[in-house]
Design a protein around this motif. Structure first.
Motif, PDB file in Angstrom:
ATOM      1  N   MET A  70      10.212  -8.783   4.316  1.00  0.00           N
ATOM      2  CA  MET A  70      11.412  -9.095   3.538  1.00  0.00           C
ATOM      3  C   MET A  70      12.675  -8.735   4.313  1.00  0.00           C
ATOM      4  O   MET A  70      13.648  -9.476   4.317  1.00  0.00           O
ATOM      5  CB  MET A  70      11.410  -8.309   2.232  1.00  0.00           C
ATOM      6  N   ASP A  73      13.520 -11.302   6.781  1.00  0.00           N
ATOM      7  CA  ASP A  73      13.441 -12.661   6.226  1.00  0.00           C
ATOM      8  C   ASP A  73      14.642 -13.518   6.648  1.00  0.00           C
ATOM      9  O   ASP A  73      15.790 -13.101   6.476  1.00  0.00           O
ATOM     10  CB  ASP A  73      13.399 -12.566   4.706  1.00  0.00           C
ATOM     11  N   ALA A  75      15.952 -16.004   5.279  1.00  0.00           N
ATOM     12  CA  ALA A  75      16.844 -16.348   4.167  1.00  0.00           C
ATOM     13  C   ALA A  75      17.777 -15.181   3.834  1.00  0.00           C
ATOM     14  O   ALA A  75      18.953 -15.382   3.472  1.00  0.00           O
ATOM     15  CB  ALA A  75      16.019 -16.735   2.939  1.00  0.00           C
ATOM     16  N   PHE A 104      18.507 -12.994  -4.553  1.00  0.00           N
ATOM     17  CA  PHE A 104      17.042 -12.931  -4.502  1.00  0.00           C
ATOM     18  C   PHE A 104      16.496 -12.136  -5.677  1.00  0.00           C
ATOM     19  O   PHE A 104      15.480 -12.477  -6.259  1.00  0.00           O
ATOM     20  CB  PHE A 104      16.587 -12.305  -3.183  1.00  0.00           C
ATOM     21  N   ALA A 107      16.612 -14.262  -8.769  1.00  0.00           N
ATOM     22  CA  ALA A 107      15.568 -15.292  -8.775  1.00  0.00           C
ATOM     23  C   ALA A 107      14.206 -14.694  -9.133  1.00  0.00           C
ATOM     24  O   ALA A 107      13.459 -15.242  -9.940  1.00  0.00           O
ATOM     25  CB  ALA A 107      15.499 -15.965  -7.400  1.00  0.00           C
ATOM     26  N   LEU A 108      13.892 -13.534  -8.543  1.00  0.00           N
ATOM     27  CA  LEU A 108      12.596 -12.899  -8.816  1.00  0.00           C
ATOM     28  C   LEU A 108      12.533 -12.401 -10.258  1.00  0.00           C
ATOM     29  O   LEU A 108      11.514 -12.510 -10.930  1.00  0.00           O
ATOM     30  CB  LEU A 108      12.352 -11.740  -7.845  1.00  0.00           C
ATOM     31  N   LEU A 111      11.600 -15.011 -12.711  1.00  0.00           N
ATOM     32  CA  LEU A 111      10.200 -15.422 -12.683  1.00  0.00           C
ATOM     33  C   LEU A 111       9.314 -14.445 -13.439  1.00  0.00           C
ATOM     34  O   LEU A 111       8.249 -14.806 -13.931  1.00  0.00           O
ATOM     35  CB  LEU A 111       9.708 -15.524 -11.234  1.00  0.00           C
ATOM     36  N   PHE A 115       6.189 -11.361  -9.695  1.00  0.00           N
ATOM     37  CA  PHE A 115       7.329 -11.685  -8.856  1.00  0.00           C
ATOM     38  C   PHE A 115       8.444 -10.672  -9.072  1.00  0.00           C
ATOM     39  O   PHE A 115       9.046 -10.180  -8.133  1.00  0.00           O
ATOM     40  CB  PHE A 115       7.798 -13.114  -9.139  1.00  0.00           C
ATOM     41  N   ARG A 118       8.622  -7.254  -7.286  1.00  0.00           N
ATOM     42  CA  ARG A 118       9.091  -7.156  -5.903  1.00  0.00           C
ATOM     43  C   ARG A 118      10.556  -6.729  -5.798  1.00  0.00           C
ATOM     44  O   ARG A 118      11.031  -6.395  -4.725  1.00  0.00           O
ATOM     45  CB  ARG A 118       8.897  -8.503  -5.183  1.00  0.00           C
ATOM     46  N   LEU A 122      13.080  -4.890  -2.769  1.00  0.00           N
ATOM     47  CA  LEU A 122      14.399  -5.304  -2.278  1.00  0.00           C
ATOM     48  C   LEU A 122      15.399  -4.158  -2.425  1.00  0.00           C
ATOM     49  O   LEU A 122      16.208  -3.904  -1.542  1.00  0.00           O
ATOM     50  CB  LEU A 122      14.879  -6.538  -3.052  1.00  0.00           C
TER      51      LEU A 122
ATOM     52  N   HIS B  15       1.941 -15.232  -4.030  1.00  0.00           N
ATOM     53  CA  HIS B  15       2.515 -13.912  -4.163  1.00  0.00           C
ATOM     54  C   HIS B  15       1.662 -12.979  -3.327  1.00  0.00           C
ATOM     55  O   HIS B  15       0.553 -13.335  -2.949  1.00  0.00           O
ATOM     56  CB  HIS B  15       2.479 -13.518  -5.646  1.00  0.00           C
ATOM     57  N   SER B  47      10.039 -17.875   5.296  1.00  0.00           N
ATOM     58  CA  SER B  47      10.836 -16.920   4.522  1.00  0.00           C
ATOM     59  C   SER B  47      10.051 -16.471   3.295  1.00  0.00           C
ATOM     60  O   SER B  47       9.858 -17.226   2.346  1.00  0.00           O
ATOM     61  CB  SER B  47      12.155 -17.566   4.095  1.00  0.00           C
ATOM     62  N   LEU B  48       9.611 -15.220   3.309  1.00  0.00           N
ATOM     63  CA  LEU B  48       8.824 -14.687   2.196  1.00  0.00           C
ATOM     64  C   LEU B  48       9.630 -14.743   0.894  1.00  0.00           C
ATOM     65  O   LEU B  48       9.117 -15.132  -0.157  1.00  0.00           O
ATOM     66  CB  LEU B  48       8.397 -13.244   2.488  1.00  0.00           C
ATOM     67  N   LEU B  49      10.915 -14.363   0.995  1.00  0.00           N
ATOM     68  CA  LEU B  49      11.741 -14.350  -0.220  1.00  0.00           C
ATOM     69  C   LEU B  49      11.877 -15.747  -0.815  1.00  0.00           C
ATOM     70  O   LEU B  49      11.826 -15.917  -2.032  1.00  0.00           O
ATOM     71  CB  LEU B  49      13.124 -13.755   0.098  1.00  0.00           C
ATOM     72  N   SER B  50      12.030 -16.755   0.051  1.00  0.00           N
ATOM     73  CA  SER B  50      12.157 -18.126  -0.458  1.00  0.00           C
ATOM     74  C   SER B  50      10.843 -18.606  -1.069  1.00  0.00           C
ATOM     75  O   SER B  50      10.837 -19.277  -2.098  1.00  0.00           O
ATOM     76  CB  SER B  50      12.556 -19.077   0.668  1.00  0.00           C
TER      77      SER B  50
END
Lengths: 547, 89
Positions: A70, A73, A75, A104, A107-108, A111, A115, A118, A122, B15, B47-50
């Motif tokens: 992460m 990452d 992104a 991020f 978004a998680l 979900l 998800f 996680r 972060l 996941h 990208s793991l996050l994406s």
């Protein structure tokens, strides 16, 4: 102040010196160039990768590995780069960095489930990055001697920085039963208490007694307190070698232990009892509690609450079992001569087909976006055609695991054909006993007849199991019988592979099963099958399985 | 560009381990890989996050696309295998 309380999340008793883990969080503005931010992020990644290589506990290693991915990452790097786009020294990079992580996290969070879990990672990366930039990163904590670790919160990176071999117990001010500290402690097999709000009042170096089963911490405990806690723990451990963890027989073979649940509270109890999931989710309550059919939306909301609590586990939903002893006025209007033999369970499709269609739709919708093993079954099925009708309709709505209750003699005797239509069977012992023995289970004068202990009932169960095993289909029991440890042993001997019971019975059944091997179960099942009466079967089994 | 759809085999969806394996295989390949639900926006599979943010569940169908390159077909086959398998079994 002699004792503190929290939530005991890992059982056991430990005595030792308190070691407080000082956690520094950077405060104030952090001036930095984008280059410095990315260099620091790279250092965080390197730290995590190094820690992942050295840490011994698998669960921590996996978490650190994921965090390293992460933190590197593309992104995330892009998000930070977009906010810190100029090649200058920013006066304070903190808000922009926090902002970069926020998208991020949102978004998680949306979900939910696995998800959303996680997000903790972060946050952990974010705080490591900020600390690295501010120069306040925490040091490797070396426990010089076996100690009880006291902390405000234990993140994966914290645990990576602590020499956990010397940790006798964990006491954490924040967190709940699923927090990282709880998982790590259970992995290490040491006691842990989380959510102990006053944990930080404990002085460094003071002697503590931690009772992870009771969620209690004694400061400077008396010798008698230590002794009684240790004796109690030893007695419990001796009695219940396998009180936690998945159900297992003495020979190590796995037995799925599930809970029978009717509402949200039951689901909470099931989770607390360490059930592998819900083996029977009754859906009548919602219908009984209202004067007309609950809307799909109402149903979705109720099922969702229960599904959320069971994330990652199996949930077997039983479609509406109205009729017989569970009369629902707006559905079972016509007077029946023999309600137990009348329109009930899946037979309701003959009179109120749309109600069951809408329920299936609601069940399928409620499970959307939740990581769980959704299984759905229909009650009161007696022919392959009924099983096929249910399976076809449930599958059309995207339900992947479909099954039937085996509670009519027809379904048991003809299981080879009935189970062919579905993915699994679940034996409802209460009704099966009633129908095999033709004895009303509500009539106390017939209680010696309407019991699962009757050899004829046991033989019927065995027939169903033989067919299920031949077809390689899961075949569980979800009746009251499974909550009687002796009957549970007999059921396993008959070929049942999973047991679902009231949540409160799980611990005892789990403990009893852990003392038996499959050969013993088969032996006592044979004894019971060959008995002349329910009473003889029961006493033979109990004599041979002295607890 | 080689592209294929696959049904996610992992019980927990894309996941944890399955997602990590997909990301590792994609980022180490030297090719550009995207993943997404068919007909929807695809994201960078490195990208793991994406990938996590797609919220892919067990049984969902995803489309994996690999940029043209010498070993593109072999890589696609490997990625399809990762996604189709239940890595937690």
């Amino acid at each position: 102040m002699n004792s503190l309380v929290g939530i005991g999340v890992s059982p056991g008793v430990a005595v030792g010196k308190a070691c407080r883990i000082a956690q520094i969080t950077s405060v104030g503005p952090i001036p930095a160039t984008p280059r410095k931010v990315f260099d620091s992020l790279n250092l965080v990644v390197a730290d995590l990768e190094r820690a992942a290589k050295t840490v011994e506990l698998d669960i921590v290693r996996d978490v650190l590995g994921v965090q390293a991915m992460m933190a590197s990452d593309p992104a995330l790097i892009e998000a930070i780069g977009a906010r810190l786009s100029q090649d200058i020294e920013y006066k304070d990079v903190r808000p922009d960095i926090i902002d970069s992580f926020r998208g991020f996290k949102t978004a998680l969070s949306a979900l939910g489930g696995y998800f959303a879990e996680r997000i903790v990672d972060l946050d952990d990366i974010l705080s490591q990055l900020l600390n690295k930039l501010a120069g306040t990163e925490h040091q490797l904590i070396n426990l010089a001697e076996p100690s009880i670790v006291i902390a405000d919160e234990l993140t994966p990176s914290d645990t990576a920085h602590i020499n956990l071999n010397y940790a006798l117990a964990l006491v954490v001010a924040k967190g709940g039963p699923t927090s990282h500290a709880a998982i790590v402690a259970r992995g290490l097999g040491i006691p842990a208490i989380v959510g102990c709000k006053r944990a930080l009042e404990i002085e460094d170096g003071s002697v503590l007694l931690v009772d992870g089963r009771q969620g209690k911490i004694y400061i400077d405990p008396k010798a008698t307190e230590v002794e009684s806690a240790q004796l109690r723990e030893e007695a419990l451990r001796a009695r219940a070698a396998a009180v936690v963890g998945p159900g297992r027989l003495k020979d190590g073979s796995h037995i799925t232990l599930l809970a029978n649940v009717s509402d949200v509270n039951g689901a909470i109890e099931a989770a607390a009892a360490g059930a592998d999931g819900i083996g029977l989710l009754r859906t009548e309550l919602l219908f009984i509690d209202s004067t007309s059919e609950p809307t799909v939306e109402d149903q979705v909301a109720t099922y969702k609450k229960i599904f959320d609590l069971m994330q990652g586990r199996r949930v077997i939903v039983r479609t509406l079992d109205a009729g017989s002893d569970k009369q629902i006025p707006y559905l079972n209007s016509s007077k029946e001569q023999n309600p137990a033999l009348g329109i009930r369970g899946w037979r309701l499709t003959r009179t109120h087909d749309a109600v069951l269609e809408r329920q299936l739709e609601a069940i399928s919708k409620a499970a959307e976006g939740i990581s769980l093993e959704l299984w759905v079954m229909a009650p009161m099925v007696s022919t392959p055609a009924e099983a096929n009708d249910f399976a076809t309709r449930a599958r059309a709505l995207g339900i992947k695991k479909v099954g039937v209750m085996i509670e009519t003699p027809a379904a048991a005797i003809h299981a080879e054909k009935v189970l062919l239509e579905v993915d699994f069977g679940s034996i409802g012992t209460n009704d099966l006993a009633q129908y095999v023995m033709a004895s009303d289970r509500m009539d106390s004068r017939l209680s010696d007849l309407a019991t699962t202990w009757n050899p004829a009932v046991l033989r019927t169960i065995q027939i169903a199991c033989e067919s299920a095993n031949k077809l390689n289909k899961t075949n569980g029991v979800c009746g009251e019988a499974a909550s009687d440890p002796y009957l549970a042993a007999v059921l396993l001997g008959l070929g049942v592979t999973s047991l679902s019971m009231v949540p409160s019975a799980i611990a005892e059944v789990r403990e009893f099963l852990s003392t038996l091997d499959l050969a013993t179960c088969v032996e006592v099942a044979t004894l019971a099958l060959n008995a002349d009466s329910a009473q003889e079967a029961e006493s033979l089994v109990k004599e041979n399985l002295q607890r | 560009m080689p592209s294929q759809t696959v049904v996610v085999g992992s019980k927990v969806g894309l996941h944890a381990r399955p997602a990590s394996l997909l990301v590792k295989a994609s980022s180490g390949s030297g090719l550009s890989v995207t993943v997404g639900k068919p007909g929807e926006k695809a994201v960078n599979a490195a990208s793991l996050l994406s990938v996590l943010a797609l919220g892919i569940q067990n049984g969902d169908t995803v489309q994996i696309t690999v940029s043209d390159g010498a070993s593109a077909d072999a890589l696609l086959a490997q990625l399809i295998e990762i996604v189709a398998t239940d890595q937690d079994e």
